[in-house]
Design an enzyme around this catalytic site. Structure first.
Site, PDB file in Angstrom:
ATOM      1  N   PHE A 123      28.411  45.112  20.770  1.00 43.36           N
ATOM      2  CA  PHE A 123      30.181  44.575  20.534  1.00 43.36           C
ATOM      3  C   PHE A 123      31.241  45.077  20.171  1.00 43.36           C
ATOM      4  O   PHE A 123      31.476  43.912  19.255  1.00 43.36           O
ATOM      5  CB  PHE A 123      29.898  43.689  22.197  1.00 43.36           C
ATOM      6  CG  PHE A 123      30.781  43.985  23.139  1.00 43.36           C
ATOM      7  CD1 PHE A 123      30.569  44.293  24.260  1.00 43.36           C
ATOM      8  CD2 PHE A 123      31.968  42.495  22.714  1.00 43.36           C
ATOM      9  CE1 PHE A 123      31.935  43.733  25.571  1.00 43.36           C
ATOM     10  CE2 PHE A 123      33.074  43.095  23.275  1.00 43.36           C
ATOM     11  CZ  PHE A 123      33.235  43.361  24.726  1.00 43.36           C
ATOM     12  N   ASP A 208      32.327  43.664  11.985  1.00 45.91           N
ATOM     13  CA  ASP A 208      33.035  43.962  13.168  1.00 45.91           C
ATOM     14  C   ASP A 208      32.291  42.460  12.911  1.00 45.91           C
ATOM     15  O   ASP A 208      32.084  41.408  13.118  1.00 45.91           O
ATOM     16  CB  ASP A 208      32.256  44.342  13.543  1.00 45.91           C
ATOM     17  CG  ASP A 208      33.141  44.103  15.185  1.00 45.91           C
ATOM     18  OD1 ASP A 208      33.823  43.027  14.810  1.00 45.91           O
ATOM     19  OD2 ASP A 208      33.131  44.373  16.820  1.00 45.91           O
ATOM     20  N   LYS A 237      39.502  37.894  18.069  1.00 45.22           N
ATOM     21  CA  LYS A 237      39.285  36.109  19.128  1.00 45.22           C
ATOM     22  C   LYS A 237      39.805  35.202  18.717  1.00 45.22           C
ATOM     23  O   LYS A 237      41.758  34.891  17.999  1.00 45.22           O
ATOM     24  CB  LYS A 237      38.296  36.075  19.093  1.00 45.22           C
ATOM     25  CG  LYS A 237      37.221  37.044  19.564  1.00 45.22           C
ATOM     26  CD  LYS A 237      36.336  36.760  20.384  1.00 45.22           C
ATOM     27  CE  LYS A 237      35.728  37.590  21.345  1.00 45.22           C
ATOM     28  NZ  LYS A 237      34.626  38.982  21.540  1.00 45.22           N
TER      29      LYS A 237
HETATM   30  C1  LIG Z   1      35.489  40.318  22.115  1.00 43.74           C
HETATM   31  C2  LIG Z   1      34.312  41.206  20.736  1.00 43.74           C
HETATM   32  C3  LIG Z   1      35.432  42.221  20.325  1.00 43.74           C
HETATM   33  C4  LIG Z   1      35.842  43.281  21.449  1.00 43.74           C
HETATM   34  O1  LIG Z   1      37.503  42.183  21.748  1.00 43.74           O
HETATM   35  P1  LIG Z   1      38.711  42.195  21.596  1.00 43.74           P
HETATM   36  O2  LIG Z   1      39.859  41.446  21.587  1.00 43.74           O
HETATM   37  O3  LIG Z   1      38.404  41.961  23.399  1.00 43.74           O
HETATM   38  O4  LIG Z   1      39.180  44.164  22.388  1.00 43.74           O
HETATM   39  C5  LIG Z   1      34.907  43.509  19.728  1.00 43.74           C
HETATM   40  N1  LIG Z   1      33.738  43.454  18.856  1.00 43.74           N
HETATM   41  C6  LIG Z   1      33.001  41.613  18.592  1.00 43.74           C
HETATM   42  C7  LIG Z   1      31.898  41.532  17.602  1.00 43.74           C
HETATM   43  C8  LIG Z   1      33.643  41.035  20.090  1.00 43.74           C
HETATM   44  O5  LIG Z   1      32.903  39.822  19.642  1.00 43.74           O
END
Ligand SMILES: *Cc1c(COP(=O)(O)O)cnc(C)c1O
Length: 383
Positions: A123, A208, A237
């Site tokens: 994700f 990420d 986050k």
């Molecule tokens: C939540 C998340 C995102 C997206 O972040 P947003 O601030 O909602 O755009 C991207 N990568 C990972 C691993 C996430 O948990």
């Protein structure tokens, strides 16, 4: 605009591990805005920093440096293996920047190589390109046509990776622990070999860390779990402790943007940077990170006790990013019952509960969570 089902409750106040709705009902919060409120609701250091900054300077425009932006970038560089920081407003936007940076680097250094290998079930956010990069089930048929240039393989499968890399490959992008998928960690051996393979093939390694970064795993950054150094990292986050800020962080050698390649109206604004700096300073203390590791171990222990009691499966994850395998598709029901009982818990997949409390959650709060869940599990079994 409708985007998701929401309960009737309107949330009006937060304090540490507790959230309160319009009727005054209290919820023990083990979601914390999806691992966002790293110091809980309305933490004093962030509230003070926001108040002070709001009275001083809110927005000089991204055409200028501002003090909190410089200080936060210094703090991140000082505590990581990276040299350069670009601030963004969301995780997806930071990841977009990572992909752009890798493609630019490929254009300059690798004959225009642009393909990025990503993982099934990964994700990376909800912009069009990040929905294309993500391996979330069901997304492959949404919002066609997708942004091309992403090749997906299974996490922890080195043979698949070797078979997928071509002359066109410029980077591999992955989460150190797949969060939204249900907390599935990359293996240490895999990450080390992945790093070696990237070096051998001159390919960039992008982590990420939007979910795993800033103390969530007990390390300040998740890549530290593997003893490797990535080329590019994204944060989001938990970085702002509740306010919208994210970051694209990179080594000097890959920081190849020129004027006009990257930017944005709100990027690096001092109000968000001041909040994030206060949060980052607190979390970056070695004693704080040690406490996260200890709390994480305690949480795992309590979850294993519950699993034994109710016949569930394994507990996955690191630090305060944990999941419990329920072995049957009752996650959503458990979350609904828990909500009624005054507790917030997330079910990222039908058979899984995910735990992402505040990083300063207390043992009493973990115990309270365990008592509520124990009761909820029994109710759900009876129903
Ligand atoms: C939540 C998340 C995102 C997206 O972040 P947003 O601030 O909602 O755009 C991207 N990568 C990972 C691993 C996430 O948990």
């Amino acid at each position: 605009m409708y985007i998701v089902d929401r309960p009737e409750a309107v949330m009006v106040r937060g304090d540490g591990s507790y959230l309160y709705d319009h009727t005054g009902k209290r919820y023990l919060d083990f979601v914390q805005g999806w691992a966002v409120n790293s110091l809980g609701h309305c933490p004093a250091p962030a509230v003070e920093a926001i108040t002070r900054q709001a009275q001083t300077l809110i927005n000089p425009s991204p055409a200028f440096f501002n003090r909190p932006m410089i200080d936060l970038a210094d703090a991140i560089v000082g505590k990581s293996c990276f040299d350069r920081v670009f601030f963004a407003n969301s995780g997806a936007e930071a990841n977009e920047g990572a992909v752009k940076l890798a493609r630019k680097w490929g254009a300059l250094n690798k004959n225009g190589a642009y393909e990025i290998v990503t993982m099934n079930h990964s994700f990376h956010g909800r912009t069009l390109a990040m929905m294309s990069a993500s391996g979330k089930d069901g997304w492959d048929r949404l919002f066609e046509p997708k942004v091309p240039g992403f090749r997906k393989i299974d996490l922890n499968d080195l043979d698949a990776l070797t078979a997928t890399i071509t002359d066109k490959t410029v980077a591999v992008m992955l989460e150190p622990i797949q969060g939204e998928a249900g907390v599935f960690p990359a293996q240490e051996g895999y990450m080390r070999k992945l790093r070696a393979l990237c070096d051998e093939k001159d390919i960039l390694l992008i982590v990420d860390e939007v979910q795993t970064g800033v103390g969530r795993t007990g390390k300040l950054f998740g890549y530290e779990l593997f003893g490797i150094e990535p080329d590019i990292m994204t944060l989001g986050k938990g970085l702002g402790g509740g306010v919208p800020i994210a970051a694209l962080v990179a080594k000097e050698r890959v920081s190849c943007f020129v004027a006009g390649d990257q930017g944005g109206t709100f990027n690096g604004n001092p109000l968000m940077c001041a909040a994030a700096l206060a949060v980052f300073t607190e979390i970056g203390r070695p004693e704080f990170l040690q406490a996260v590791e200890n709390s994480g171990r305690y949480l795992r222990l309590k979850l294993e006790e519950l699993a034994n009691l109710h016949g569930f499966g394994e507990v996955r994850g690191q630090g305060l990013l944990r999941a419990l395998n329920l072995k049957r598709p009752v996650g959503k029901t458990v979350a609904e019952y828990a909500f009624r009982e005054g507790m917030l818990i997330n079910s990222p997949r039908p058979d899984t509960l995910r735990f992402m409390p505040a990083l300063n959650v207390s043992r009493d709060e973990i115990n309270e969570m365990t008592v509520i869940l124990d009761r909820v599990f029994s109710e759900v079994a009876r129903a």
